[in-house]
Design a protein around this motif. Structure first.
Motif, PDB file in Angstrom:
ATOM      1  N   THR A  69       0.724  -1.082  -0.149  1.00 18.50           N
ATOM      2  CA  THR A  69      -0.017   0.006  -0.295  1.00 18.50           C
ATOM      3  C   THR A  69       1.044   1.151   0.128  1.00 18.50           C
ATOM      4  N   SER A  70       0.000   2.257  -0.132  1.00 13.30           N
ATOM      5  CA  SER A  70       0.914   3.880   0.089  1.00 13.30           C
ATOM      6  C   SER A  70       0.267   3.918   1.049  1.00 13.30           C
ATOM      7  N   GLY A  71       0.834   4.677   2.265  1.00 14.18           N
ATOM      8  CA  GLY A  71      -0.504   5.114   3.354  1.00 14.18           C
ATOM      9  C   GLY A  71       0.466   4.804   4.181  1.00 14.18           C
ATOM     10  N   LYS A  72      -0.445   5.343   5.859  1.00 11.20           N
ATOM     11  CA  LYS A  72       0.385   5.959   6.303  1.00 11.20           C
ATOM     12  C   LYS A  72       0.607   5.176   7.581  1.00 11.20           C
ATOM     13  N   THR A  73      -0.029   3.779   7.544  1.00  6.30           N
ATOM     14  CA  THR A  73       1.267   2.856   8.842  1.00  6.30           C
ATOM     15  C   THR A  73       1.397   1.134   7.680  1.00  6.30           C
ATOM     16  N   GLY A  74       2.029   0.616   8.919  1.00  3.28           N
ATOM     17  CA  GLY A  74       1.868  -0.364   8.468  1.00  3.28           C
ATOM     18  C   GLY A  74       0.774  -2.019   7.896  1.00  3.28           C
ATOM     19  N   VAL A  75       0.746  -2.601   7.086  1.00  3.28           N
ATOM     20  CA  VAL A  75       0.211  -3.801   6.345  1.00  3.28           C
ATOM     21  C   VAL A  75       0.584  -5.244   6.782  1.00  3.28           C
ATOM     22  N   GLU A  76       1.217  -5.086   8.156  1.00  2.00           N
ATOM     23  CA  GLU A  76       1.591  -6.557   8.822  1.00  2.00           C
ATOM     24  C   GLU A  76       0.622  -7.440   8.765  1.00  2.00           C
ATOM     25  N   MET A  77      -0.173  -6.459   9.888  1.00  2.00           N
ATOM     26  CA  MET A  77      -1.587  -7.008  10.058  1.00  2.00           C
ATOM     27  C   MET A  77      -2.406  -7.510   8.258  1.00  2.00           C
ATOM     28  N   GLU A  78      -2.324  -7.588   7.549  1.00  2.56           N
ATOM     29  CA  GLU A  78      -3.379  -7.522   6.751  1.00  2.56           C
ATOM     30  C   GLU A  78      -2.253  -8.571   6.378  1.00  2.56           C
ATOM     31  N   ALA A  79      -1.170  -8.568   6.232  1.00  2.00           N
ATOM     32  CA  ALA A  79      -0.416  -9.650   5.879  1.00  2.00           C
ATOM     33  C   ALA A  79      -0.703 -10.824   6.466  1.00  2.00           C
ATOM     34  N   LEU A  80      -0.633 -10.741   7.627  1.00  2.00           N
ATOM     35  CA  LEU A  80      -0.923 -11.969   8.865  1.00  2.00           C
ATOM     36  C   LEU A  80      -2.918 -12.197   8.819  1.00  2.00           C
ATOM     37  N   THR A  81      -3.112 -11.733   8.480  1.00  2.00           N
ATOM     38  CA  THR A  81      -4.692 -11.688   8.247  1.00  2.00           C
ATOM     39  C   THR A  81      -4.905 -12.684   6.886  1.00  2.00           C
ATOM     40  N   ALA A  82      -4.814 -12.056   5.555  1.00  2.00           N
ATOM     41  CA  ALA A  82      -4.693 -12.924   4.625  1.00  2.00           C
ATOM     42  C   ALA A  82      -3.951 -14.334   4.753  1.00  2.00           C
ATOM     43  N   CYS A  83      -2.685 -14.282   5.706  1.00  2.00           N
ATOM     44  CA  CYS A  83      -2.336 -15.560   5.131  1.00  2.00           C
ATOM     45  C   CYS A  83      -3.377 -16.985   6.059  1.00  2.00           C
ATOM     46  N   SER A  84      -3.458 -16.218   7.139  1.00  2.00           N
ATOM     47  CA  SER A  84      -4.484 -17.243   8.412  1.00  2.00           C
ATOM     48  C   SER A  84      -6.000 -17.635   8.118  1.00  2.00           C
ATOM     49  N   VAL A  85      -6.758 -16.410   7.144  1.00  2.00           N
ATOM     50  CA  VAL A  85      -7.820 -16.874   6.663  1.00  2.00           C
ATOM     51  C   VAL A  85      -7.871 -17.663   5.643  1.00  2.00           C
ATOM     52  N   THR A  86      -6.205 -17.956   4.381  1.00  2.00           N
ATOM     53  CA  THR A  86      -6.212 -18.403   3.685  1.00  2.00           C
ATOM     54  C   THR A  86      -5.930 -20.139   3.996  1.00  2.00           C
ATOM     55  N   LEU A  87      -5.124 -20.231   5.697  1.00  2.00           N
ATOM     56  CA  LEU A  87      -5.230 -21.607   5.967  1.00  2.00           C
ATOM     57  C   LEU A  87      -6.611 -21.741   6.803  1.00  2.00           C
ATOM     58  N   LEU A  88      -7.337 -21.288   7.431  1.00  2.00           N
ATOM     59  CA  LEU A  88      -8.657 -21.693   7.601  1.00  2.00           C
ATOM     60  C   LEU A  88      -9.874 -22.015   6.576  1.00  2.00           C
ATOM     61  N   THR A  89      -9.678 -20.988   5.178  1.00  2.00           N
ATOM     62  CA  THR A  89      -9.929 -21.961   4.019  1.00  2.00           C
ATOM     63  C   THR A  89      -9.994 -23.129   3.576  1.00  2.00           C
ATOM     64  N   LEU A  90      -8.372 -23.600   3.472  1.00  2.00           N
ATOM     65  CA  LEU A  90      -8.038 -24.673   3.130  1.00  2.00           C
ATOM     66  C   LEU A  90      -8.854 -25.624   4.279  1.00  2.00           C
ATOM     67  N   TYR A  91      -8.844 -25.959   5.381  1.00  2.00           N
ATOM     68  CA  TYR A  91      -9.002 -26.819   6.609  1.00  2.00           C
ATOM     69  C   TYR A  91     -10.576 -26.149   6.462  1.00  2.00           C
ATOM     70  N   ASP A  92     -11.278 -25.571   6.359  1.00  2.00           N
ATOM     71  CA  ASP A  92     -12.509 -25.521   5.930  1.00  2.00           C
ATOM     72  C   ASP A  92     -12.980 -26.510   4.470  1.00  2.00           C
ATOM     73  N   MET A  93     -12.433 -26.039   3.812  1.00  2.00           N
ATOM     74  CA  MET A  93     -12.792 -26.886   2.554  1.00  2.00           C
ATOM     75  C   MET A  93     -12.321 -28.329   2.483  1.00  2.00           C
ATOM     76  N   ALA A  94     -11.319 -29.011   3.013  1.00  2.00           N
ATOM     77  CA  ALA A  94     -11.079 -30.433   3.422  1.00  2.00           C
ATOM     78  C   ALA A  94     -10.926 -30.910   4.320  1.00  2.00           C
ATOM     79  N   LYS A  95     -11.965 -30.859   5.091  1.00  2.00           N
ATOM     80  CA  LYS A  95     -11.969 -30.977   6.893  1.00  2.00           C
ATOM     81  C   LYS A  95     -12.890 -31.779   6.608  1.00  2.00           C
TER      82      LYS A  95
END
Length: 161
Positions: free
Chosen positions: A106-132
């Motif tokens: 992004t171009s902004g006033k604050t970092g995007v670490e939380m966005e990267a972590l959220t993207a990673c976590s929800v990707t993993l959760l979706t993998l789990y959900d679809m294969a559970k």
């Protein structure tokens, strides 16, 4: 003071960080994680044999969507306009599951670490959900920030340690 928490006021109460006086700069962050699973589950995902559809494509889309909604999920996060979100899903070298790597820009006033972590976590959760349905023993692990760039605190990478 650098060690002072940024999301608490002087009385220790939670508060949103005021970024109004900070300059807009290019910001990037990366995160990674893994999901461990049985070999038969990995094969079913790889061969697109799950009844819910294309697991990898769905998980990538979920990760991108999650990054864009981080401020709705994590208290005190600023809403950001994201310029780019990338989600990569690859088989682990040990054959025991999948690795997920995300990057956000992004171009902004604050970092995007939380966005990267959220993207990673929800990707993993979706993998789990679809294969559970075929593997309830999957395990999500090693979710972490791998890099950040931009802003007053400078650049950082997990590889630098």
């Amino acid at each position: 003071m650098k060690d002072q928490l940024t999301h608490t006021d002087q009385a220790g109460k939670a508060s949103m960080v005021d970024v109004s006086d900070k300059p807009v700069t290019a910001r990037t962050a990366g995160a990674s994680g893994a999901i461990l699973m049985q070999a038969k589950t990995l094969a079913a995902i790889r061969d697109n044999r799950l009844k819910k559809g294309d697991v990898l494509a769905t998980a990538r889309i979920a990760g991108v969507m999650a990054a864009k909604r981080t401020h709705d999920l994590i208290p005190l996060c600023h809403p950001l306009v994201l310029n780019d979100v990338q989600v990569a899903i690859n088989e682990r070298d040990d054959g025991k599951g999948l690795n997920v790597a995300t990057s956000v820009r992004t171009s902004g006033k604050t970092g995007v670490e939380m966005e990267a972590l959220t993207a990673c976590s929800v990707t993993l959760l979706t993998l789990y959900d679809m294969a559970k349905a075929i593997d309830r023993h999957m395990e999500m692990t090693d979710i972490k920030v791998t890099s950040k760039a931009g802003g007053a605190s400078g650049d950082w990478s997990l590889d630098d340690q």
